[in-house]
Design a protein around this motif. Structure first.
Motif, short mmCIF file in Angstrom:
data_model
loop_
_atom_site.label_atom_id
_atom_site.label_comp_id
_atom_site.label_asym_id
_atom_site.label_seq_id
_atom_site.Cartn_x
_atom_site.Cartn_y
_atom_site.Cartn_z
N VAL A 68 0.67 -1.32 0.29
CA VAL A 68 -0.14 0.31 -0.05
C VAL A 68 0.37 1.16 -0.56
N SER A 69 2.04 0.74 1.02
CA SER A 69 2.93 2.42 0.48
C SER A 69 3.94 2.74 0.33
N VAL A 70 3.30 1.68 -1.66
CA VAL A 70 3.83 2.00 -2.31
C VAL A 70 4.15 3.08 -3.86
N ILE A 71 2.91 3.68 -3.53
CA ILE A 71 2.09 3.95 -3.54
C ILE A 71 1.81 5.52 -3.63
N PRO A 72 1.67 7.59 -3.97
CA PRO A 72 2.01 8.32 -2.91
C PRO A 72 0.64 8.28 -1.91
N ARG A 73 -0.68 8.11 -2.72
CA ARG A 73 -1.72 7.99 -2.07
C ARG A 73 -1.48 7.06 -0.76
N GLY A 74 -1.03 5.69 -0.69
CA GLY A 74 -0.73 5.46 -0.04
C GLY A 74 0.08 5.20 1.47
N ARG A 75 0.67 6.25 0.59
CA ARG A 75 2.34 7.05 2.47
C ARG A 75 2.01 8.07 3.20
N GLU A 76 0.19 8.04 2.59
CA GLU A 76 0.02 9.79 2.82
C GLU A 76 -0.99 9.20 3.69
N PHE A 77 -1.63 7.87 3.85
CA PHE A 77 -2.45 7.45 4.62
C PHE A 77 -2.16 7.14 5.79
N PHE A 78 -0.58 6.66 6.08
CA PHE A 78 -0.21 6.07 7.38
C PHE A 78 0.45 7.09 7.83
N VAL A 79 0.60 8.84 7.67
CA VAL A 79 0.82 9.42 8.32
C VAL A 79 -0.51 10.80 8.41
N GLN A 80 -1.71 9.89 8.22
CA GLN A 80 -2.99 11.75 8.01
C GLN A 80 -3.28 10.28 10.71
N PRO A 81 -3.74 11.22 10.60
CA PRO A 81 -4.07 11.22 11.92
C PRO A 81 -5.69 10.30 11.63
N PHE A 82 -5.92 9.29 12.72
CA PHE A 82 -7.07 8.53 12.39
C PHE A 82 -8.22 9.29 13.00
N GLU A 83 -9.34 8.67 12.19
CA GLU A 83 -10.76 9.90 12.39
C GLU A 83 -11.11 9.47 13.10
N ASP A 84 -12.32 9.72 13.51
CA ASP A 84 -13.53 9.13 14.78
C ASP A 84 -14.36 8.42 14.69
N ALA A 85 -13.97 7.62 12.78
CA ALA A 85 -14.47 5.93 12.65
C ALA A 85 -13.93 4.85 14.33
N ASP A 86 -13.10 5.50 14.33
CA ASP A 86 -12.34 4.37 15.45
C ASP A 86 -11.74 5.19 16.23
N PRO A 87 -12.51 5.96 16.61
CA PRO A 87 -12.21 6.32 18.65
C PRO A 87 -11.21 5.25 19.48
N ALA A 88 -11.23 3.47 18.96
CA ALA A 88 -10.00 3.23 20.18
C ALA A 88 -8.83 3.69 19.46
N PHE A 89 -8.22 3.76 18.59
CA PHE A 89 -6.97 4.63 17.98
C PHE A 89 -6.53 6.15 19.06
N GLY A 90 -7.76 6.57 19.30
CA GLY A 90 -7.30 7.41 19.71
C GLY A 90 -6.71 9.15 18.88
N ASP A 91 -5.55 9.05 19.53
CA ASP A 91 -4.78 10.48 18.54
C ASP A 91 -3.53 10.27 17.36
N SER A 92 -3.23 9.07 17.20
CA SER A 92 -2.41 8.55 17.19
C SER A 92 -2.59 8.27 15.32
N TYR A 93 -1.88 8.01 14.75
CA TYR A 93 -1.04 7.52 13.63
C TYR A 93 -1.50 5.86 12.96
N PRO A 94 -1.70 6.09 12.12
CA PRO A 94 -0.92 4.48 10.55
C PRO A 94 -0.24 4.04 11.11
N VAL A 95 0.78 5.01 10.58
CA VAL A 95 2.64 4.71 11.39
C VAL A 95 2.89 4.11 12.48
N GLY A 96 2.11 5.28 13.71
CA GLY A 96 2.21 5.00 15.18
C GLY A 96 1.98 3.44 15.00
#
Length: 494
Positions: A269-297
């Motif tokens: 997924v991280s090979v394409i630019p959009r996939g890389r951007e996903f990992f450095v965007q904070p999680f949305e309210d759709a999954d509050p279990a992740f809090g204010d963390s980021y996918p890469v974290g």
């Protein structure tokens, strides 16, 4: 109409009888091997002797790939063979694009996300193959899935109590007390069976959760032939002992799959630019279990996991993510000195975004040998990130040379920004790579370490003190460096 024996066998994949389907797919598993000449029967449209489409035992035109996809939710042994065949068939683009339809991707994600799925590791392998192709990655990034599990959370204790209440004796002295307990149990059972409206979450969120859950599952017990053994033993397992329940009488569900191949999915997924951007965007309210963390974290902590597949995929993903040069401040915490120091002549540095992230310890730790580090001066050790200090002497360096090279390339990518170079200089990176270089026996890795040291030890010029804005580093990650450095900074997206 006449059919060859092989084609006639394929028609039984659509038989209404599940036992017949199981026997049919068991007989054709070998067709999916790359060198098997019968493989084309699984991929090409099937025609009878009159040139008409072959129909399955259900009377409908037979599409073998679609039948195999449907059979992934069949009884365990049939599903095992269906997953295995799709893994084999997804090794080339055209079948992979057909297999990786939106609805099937949603099924795979939901299946992998379910803790009780016996064959989730095979599903992860299949998803890893499918995401090698950019159109499938795009579909996966767009996909949303229900956050409701496949299994029901009703309480077996309440069910047993409710059934027992049917035989209660009205003449018993404690009848009223029994009746009250039965009424309460029946009410709880009815409430638990009322499924609330399931929210939808991004498919990638569900995969990250499954990946984290799988980290503690013993790898040797969740892959290969063991999956077939578990499928065969499913009924015996279910009847061997009663379900463990929690304080509310709900079943305690233990994940059976390690999901290590999801690391390869994240790398793809991280090979394409959009996939890389996903990992450095904070999680949305759709999954509050992740809090204010980021996918890469959530994924970066596995660079030293026991599974080569897991740590290799994560290191590959990190390397690709670090091509986003304008996110280095987000990904890399400064040292106390680096936070306030501004090099003479450099543009005023922006404040580091609020972030719980610091990728550097997880890049350095696999490069550290505990015995070698123990001989380094205390002052030099104290410059390292805290997690890299006081390492046990028996801690080994990463044994796989391809992963060691990728880790050094991660550090090279951090050197493409002024902020990155400053942080690496003030946080003891030179000490780690110096010791690693002394012990390295692979020329390619040694040369990469030398390029890294040259970048860390050189003086900054007027040109190198200017970072290049929103460079995503898709191809030429050395564009912001002097011409002399272009060759040094050539790092490939995996």
């Amino acid at each position: 109409m006449s059919l060859t024996p092989e084609v006639e066998l394929l028609t039984f994949l659509a038989d209404p009888n599940p036992q017949v389907r199981k026997e049919a797919i068991s007989a054709i598993v070998s067709f999916s091997a790359k060198e098997n000449p019968k493989r084309r029967l699984l991929l090409d449209p099937l025609k009878d002797s009159n040139g008409q489409p072959v129909r399955g035992r259900d009377g409908e035109p037979l599409d073998v790939l679609e039948r195999l996809k449907d059979m992934c939710s069949d009884q365990p042994l049939a599903a095992h063979d269906a997953f295995s065949m799709l893994v084999n068939l997804s090794d080339s683009p055209l079948p992979a694009l057909k297999i990786g339809s939106v609805d099937f991707l949603q099924f795979l994600v939901a299946y992998i996300g379910d803790s009780v799925s016996l064959l989730a590791d095979l599903a992860c392998m299949l998803l890893s193959n499918l995401t090698k192709y950019e159109p499938v990655v795009t579909r996966l990034l767009d996909a949303k899935v229900s956050d409701r599990p496949f299994y029901s959370f009703f309480s077996p204790t309440d069910l047993q109590l409710s059934m027992k209440g049917l035989d209660a004796d009205p003449s018993a002295p404690d009848y009223e007390e029994q009746r009250a307990k039965v009424t309460e149990a029946a009410a709880r059972l009815a409430k638990s069976m009322q499924q609330p409206e399931a929210k939808e979450v991004p498919a990638m969120y569900k995969l990250i959760r499954a990946f984290e859950e799988g980290a503690t599952v013993e790898t040797s017990a969740s892959s290969g032939a063991n999956m077939r053994e578990r499928a065969e033993a499913q009924k015996a397992e279910a009847g061997a002992k009663p379900l463990e329940v929690d304080g509310q009488g709900r079943p305690h569900v233990r994940r059976r799959s390690d999901c290590n191949f999801l690391a390869s999915v994240f790398a793809n997924v991280s090979v394409i630019p959009r996939g890389r951007e996903f990992f450095v965007q904070p999680f949305e309210d759709a999954d509050p279990a992740f809090g204010d963390s980021y996918p890469v974290g959530r994924i970066m902590v596995y660079t030293e996991h026991a599974s080569l597949i897991r740590r290799g995929g994560i290191i590959s993903a990190l390397k690709n993510i670090l091509f986003i040069k304008n996110k280095h401040q987000l990904l890399l915490a400064p040292s106390e000195n680096c936070a306030h120091e501004v090099i003479a002549g450099a543009p005023a540095r922006q404040e580091r975004p609020h972030s719980p992230l610091d990728v550097l310890p997880y890049i350095l730790l696999p490069l550290i040998d505990g015995k070698e580090l123990s001989k380094v001066d205390i002052e030099d050790q104290e410059a390292l990130p805290e997690a890299c200090q006081l390492i046990d002497e028996d801690k080994p360096r990463e044994k796989d040379p391809s992963l060691r090279l990728m880790l050094v390339e991660c550090l090279l990518l951090l050197c493409t920004s002024l902020y990155g170079r400053q942080c690496l200089r003030t946080r003891g990176v030179y000490v780690v790579v110096r010791e690693a270089h002394l012990a390295e026996d692979r020329e390619e890795i040694s040369e990469a370490v030398v390029r890294l040291v040259n970048l860390l030890k050189r003086d900054e010029s007027e040109d190198t003190m200017r970072d290049g804005g929103d460079d995503h580093g898709d191809v030429d990650v050395g564009a912001e460096e002097n011409d002399d450095d272009d060759e040094e900074m050539a790092v490939e997206v995996l």
